[in-house]
Design an enzyme around this catalytic site. Structure first.
Site, PDB file in Angstrom:
ATOM      1  CD  GLU A  84      -1.714  -2.430   1.408  1.00 52.37           C
ATOM      2  OE1 GLU A  84      -2.538  -3.340   1.191  1.00 52.37           O
ATOM      3  OE2 GLU A  84      -0.574  -2.631   1.882  1.00 52.37           O
ATOM      4  CG  HIS A 153     -11.256  -7.719   6.384  1.00 52.35           C
ATOM      5  ND1 HIS A 153     -10.375  -8.305   7.258  1.00 52.35           N
ATOM      6  CD2 HIS A 153     -10.870  -8.113   5.148  1.00 52.35           C
ATOM      7  CE1 HIS A 153      -9.495  -9.036   6.577  1.00 52.35           C
ATOM      8  NE2 HIS A 153      -9.771  -8.933   5.296  1.00 52.35           N
TER       9      HIS A 153
END
Length: 350
Positions: A84, A153
């Site tokens: 990322e 998540h």
């Protein structure tokens, strides 16, 4: 891939839709609306690029980028390594050189490895160069709960980005806003963190792809009310609307403000509604301490103090890590918790 070194133009959100696809009113899910927005901007502007983990041929975990690689080629929509910080760092370099990158972080907490890039470079480049270098990039982050996901998540990480000067932060609650706000974000001359409420990906609604794009920084009055005002954004807007409907059955007229934009914040619309009703409840999924809900409550209290009939209430997630799937429904704000908060707003009939 050719980098264009001309300075990016400020493409106003009010520009007409020049998409190559057929325009008009359609019923779309939020996922479909986001996909259409990306496709329309890719078709309209050759400087737009889409990249991230699994966004290419797979179409992303939530299929938001489905079909874009096949249509526009692997130079316009492509996969990246699972890194990322590298994804965002690459986007910074591209944006500095005339591209308009749109990157996906895949899940909310997956963006944390890129946090240093976001707060130290994405947010500060314009100020660091006194406006000489602008970064027209969008960081798409699926966020919040409601899908039965485990930790990493289901985080609501909006406060981190809203707290960071230099970032524009938006979150749609409807397919129409998802379409319009994403196109407006891509056209924005500075970096935008685009928070997508993943539990609403499958919610459907009417989208007019020919309508003028919404202005970033403007809230939407989702429901008029005269007795109290519910203030919500992203995944909490449907909860607010359902609570307002339930309150109406109890004889109370409750309005709903859909913020749409967290930064910049629309004080004008929010405060006008609260001054008219005298009562306010802020609803958000994130933990309440030092949260976006805290900031909203403080702003309303400061600006509307002499109009308030009761303290501003907050209905938020609890101050714990996100709950496991079996407990998720107890963790997230729901209609009953909102109605309980409304009941505390010092009613004469209480």
């Amino acid at each position: 891939m050719t980098l264009m070194h001309d300075a990016p133009a400020d493409r106003s959100a009010g520009d007409p839709d020049n998409s190559a696809e057929e325009t008009g009113r359609q019923t779309l899910s939020m996922a479909q609306a986001l996909n259409r927005a990306l496709a329309d901007e890719l078709a309209t502007d050759p400087s737009v690029l889409v990249f991230g983990e699994d966004v290419g041929p797979l179409g992303g975990v939530f299929r938001i980028t489905d079909g874009l690689t096949a249509r526009f080629g692997e130079n316009r929509c492509f996969d990246t390594p699972l890194a990322e910080a590298g994804i965002v760092g690459t986007a910074v370099g591209m944006a500095m050189n005339g591209m308009r990158p749109v990157v996906e972080m895949q899940f909310d907490a997956f963006a944390y490895p890129a946090f240093e890039q976001i707060v130290d470079h994405v947010a500060k480049m314009g100020n660091r160069t006194r406006g000489a270098v602008r970064l027209p990039l969008v960081i798409r982050i699926p966020y919040a709960g409601g899908i039965g996901g485990v930790e990493h998540h289901s985080d609501s990480s909006e406060a981190y980005y809203a707290h960071t000067p230099g970032l524009t932060v938006v979150s749609p609650a409807t397919p129409a806003d998802a379409y319009g706000l994403l196109r407006a974000a891509i056209r924005h001359p500075d970096p935008v963190v685009f928070l997508e409420p993943k539990k609403l990906y499958w919610a459907t609604g009417e989208v007019d792809t020919a309508a003028p794009l919404p202005e970033i920084g403007r809230a939407h009055i989702a429901r008029e009310g005269t007795d109290a005002t519910l203030i919500a954004y992203g995944p909490s807007v449907p909860v607010a609307l359902a609570a307002a409907e339930a309150a109406a059955e109890q004889g109370r007229s409750v309005g709903v403000i859909d913020l749409r934009s967290l930064v910049p914040f629309d004080d004008e619309t929010v405060c006008a509604a609260v001054r008219a009703t005298g009562r306010a409840v802020v609803i958000a999924e994130a933990p309440g301490f030092a949260s976006m809900a805290s900031e909203i409550a403080a702003r309303v209290s400061e600006r509307c103090f002499h109009h308030l009939l009761a303290p501003v209430r907050r209905v938020t997630g609890f101050d714990t890590p996100f709950a496991p799937p079996k407990l998720e429904s107890f963790y997230l704000p729901n209609v009953d918790r909102v109605l309980d908060a409304i009941d505390t707003l010092q009613w004469e009939d209480a």
